[in-house]
Write a protein that holds these residues in place. Sequence first.
Motif, mmCIF file in Angstrom:
data_model
loop_
_atom_site.group_PDB
_atom_site.id
_atom_site.type_symbol
_atom_site.label_atom_id
_atom_site.label_comp_id
_atom_site.label_asym_id
_atom_site.label_seq_id
_atom_site.Cartn_x
_atom_site.Cartn_y
_atom_site.Cartn_z
ATOM 1 N N VAL A 15 -27.792 -3.511 -26.471
ATOM 2 C CA VAL A 15 -27.289 -4.174 -25.261
ATOM 3 C C VAL A 15 -27.257 -3.127 -24.158
ATOM 4 O O VAL A 15 -26.566 -2.106 -24.289
ATOM 5 C CB VAL A 15 -25.880 -4.773 -25.488
ATOM 6 C CG1 VAL A 15 -25.366 -5.407 -24.203
ATOM 7 C CG2 VAL A 15 -25.907 -5.800 -26.619
ATOM 8 N N CYS A 16 -28.013 -3.365 -23.097
ATOM 9 C CA CYS A 16 -28.123 -2.387 -21.998
ATOM 10 C C CYS A 16 -28.476 -1.005 -22.555
ATOM 11 O O CYS A 16 -27.923 0.015 -22.128
ATOM 12 C CB CYS A 16 -26.837 -2.337 -21.185
ATOM 13 S SG CYS A 16 -26.414 -3.897 -20.385
ATOM 14 N N GLU A 17 -29.369 -1.002 -23.560
ATOM 15 C CA GLU A 17 -29.859 0.226 -24.205
ATOM 16 C C GLU A 17 -28.811 0.917 -25.086
ATOM 17 O O GLU A 17 -29.035 2.024 -25.563
ATOM 18 C CB GLU A 17 -30.430 1.213 -23.181
ATOM 19 C CG GLU A 17 -31.649 0.673 -22.440
ATOM 20 C CD GLU A 17 -32.722 0.121 -23.397
ATOM 21 O OE1 GLU A 17 -33.069 0.817 -24.364
ATOM 22 O OE2 GLU A 17 -33.182 -1.004 -23.181
ATOM 23 N N PHE A 18 -27.674 0.299 -25.312
ATOM 24 C CA PHE A 18 -26.670 0.824 -26.245
ATOM 25 C C PHE A 18 -26.920 0.184 -27.614
ATOM 26 O O PHE A 18 -26.966 -1.041 -27.737
ATOM 27 C CB PHE A 18 -25.256 0.492 -25.785
ATOM 28 C CG PHE A 18 -24.721 1.373 -24.694
ATOM 29 C CD1 PHE A 18 -23.666 2.237 -24.939
ATOM 30 C CD2 PHE A 18 -25.255 1.322 -23.406
ATOM 31 C CE1 PHE A 18 -23.156 3.039 -23.931
ATOM 32 C CE2 PHE A 18 -24.757 2.114 -22.387
ATOM 33 C CZ PHE A 18 -23.705 2.982 -22.657
ATOM 34 N N SER A 19 -27.055 0.996 -28.662
ATOM 35 C CA SER A 19 -27.233 0.458 -30.008
ATOM 36 C C SER A 19 -25.934 -0.173 -30.498
ATOM 37 O O SER A 19 -24.852 0.398 -30.355
ATOM 38 C CB SER A 19 -27.648 1.574 -30.972
ATOM 39 O OG SER A 19 -27.622 1.100 -32.309
ATOM 40 N N MET A 20 -26.073 -1.353 -31.110
ATOM 41 C CA MET A 20 -24.922 -2.072 -31.639
ATOM 42 C C MET A 20 -24.730 -1.873 -33.146
ATOM 43 O O MET A 20 -23.853 -2.503 -33.750
ATOM 44 C CB MET A 20 -25.076 -3.579 -31.369
ATOM 45 C CG MET A 20 -25.059 -3.968 -29.904
ATOM 46 S SD MET A 20 -23.389 -3.869 -29.204
ATOM 47 C CE MET A 20 -23.547 -2.363 -28.258
ATOM 48 N N LEU A 21 -25.523 -1.010 -33.770
ATOM 49 C CA LEU A 21 -25.503 -0.915 -35.232
ATOM 50 C C LEU A 21 -24.132 -0.540 -35.791
ATOM 51 O O LEU A 21 -23.663 -1.140 -36.756
ATOM 52 C CB LEU A 21 -26.550 0.088 -35.709
ATOM 53 C CG LEU A 21 -27.955 -0.492 -35.946
ATOM 54 C CD1 LEU A 21 -28.960 0.625 -36.142
ATOM 55 C CD2 LEU A 21 -27.960 -1.433 -37.140
ATOM 56 N N ASP A 22 -23.473 0.454 -35.199
ATOM 57 C CA ASP A 22 -22.147 0.837 -35.700
ATOM 58 C C ASP A 22 -21.151 -0.301 -35.543
ATOM 59 O O ASP A 22 -20.316 -0.552 -36.424
ATOM 60 C CB ASP A 22 -21.633 2.075 -34.959
ATOM 61 C CG ASP A 22 -22.330 3.352 -35.410
ATOM 62 O OD1 ASP A 22 -22.982 3.327 -36.475
ATOM 63 O OD2 ASP A 22 -22.224 4.361 -34.692
ATOM 64 N N ASP A 23 -21.229 -1.006 -34.425
ATOM 65 C CA ASP A 23 -20.326 -2.140 -34.186
ATOM 66 C C ASP A 23 -20.626 -3.273 -35.158
ATOM 67 O O ASP A 23 -19.715 -3.962 -35.623
ATOM 68 C CB ASP A 23 -20.477 -2.635 -32.747
ATOM 69 C CG ASP A 23 -20.126 -1.559 -31.740
ATOM 70 O OD1 ASP A 23 -19.002 -1.578 -31.219
ATOM 71 O OD2 ASP A 23 -20.969 -0.686 -31.467
#
Length: 379
Positions: A15-23
């Motif tokens: 999302v907006c180049e932020f990885s969501m994998l940890d979340d």
Amino acid sequence: MRFLHLSDLHLGKRVCEFSMLDDQRFILEQILFLLDKTPVDGVFLAGDLYDKPVPPAEAVRLLDWFLTELAARRLPVFAISGNHDSADRIAFGSALLAGSRVYVSPVFSGAPMPVSLTDEYGPVDIYLLPFLKPAMVRHVWPEESIESYDDAIACVLRHCTLDPGHRSVLLAHQFVAGAACCESEEVSVGGVDSVSASLFDGFDYVALGHLHSPQKVSRDTVRYCGTPLKYSFSEASQHKSATFVELGPKGTVTVTTAPLTPKHDLRELRGSYMELTDRRSYEGTAVDDYLHITLTDEEDVPNALGKLRAIYPNLMKLDYDNTRTRGAVQLEEAAPVEELSPLDLFAQFYRQQNNQPMTQAQTDFVRDLIETIWEEDAP
């Protein structure tokens, strides 16, 4: 018989180049904790398991871990591919997975056959219908008249042989007409990919995926559970949850939800630069949430993104709401260019760009600059 209805995990999403994998791992762990507290008889995964047809290796490992954890709890899992998934990749190893009671929709080749579970009220037949386009259905039944998504799903369901004495559940990943959308979803302009909720009248419960907002469509038992995480700022005001559905005797269905709390919330903030950098405005709040900040300053703040990220490290999006950004400028009847002075020309350009006139200080600065340039250019 009680089930957990999940969909649209979008593993590997950015999302907006932020990885969501940890979340995503955090929220899946929370879901497993819920299942340990609130036992179920099976888990529905209604499509878009991944965010891309070719997901990154980390996303594949995360889904593998989640399915392994569900299998270790001896829970049957029912999963379908969504429009973001590759149906071939999701179906890979489905015969082997079925040995662990992980049932995955095959690549579409005809009407789905049910997987049945039984309790004291008799069988529950579960049908796995992956995301379908009209061309995919025409390929199987070329003699049928299939022009729309509605035609396609209607054709498939006509070929399903429902037992009227059994409770029946359908997993589907389609856009049902009348449902509310948000900006993180891929829905065709004009709703040409929509299908009618009435097509599902023969099913006791329809576990839908595709839309990210939790909602019912037409009746309580045709339901989108929504995403477990917020994936766009159009979802900022939503409260994400896990959906539990309990099937009692034929015709008796109860739906409940349990709240999900993310590792980082996704929020919107608004105010001037001074307000948002005042320690009193953010002390005691989760400054590491994912943020969309709207600055109301009339003048752009130099390096505002970098300065604000020193306080809000997960600032995803920054924009302005001021006189300059609100709407288009109403152009006035201007004198011919040759009749305007350089200062007048610059003032007109500034007004068109910023939707407001220059201040007196700006006018004086530009006038002095023009005069300095003229003096330097003078012979």
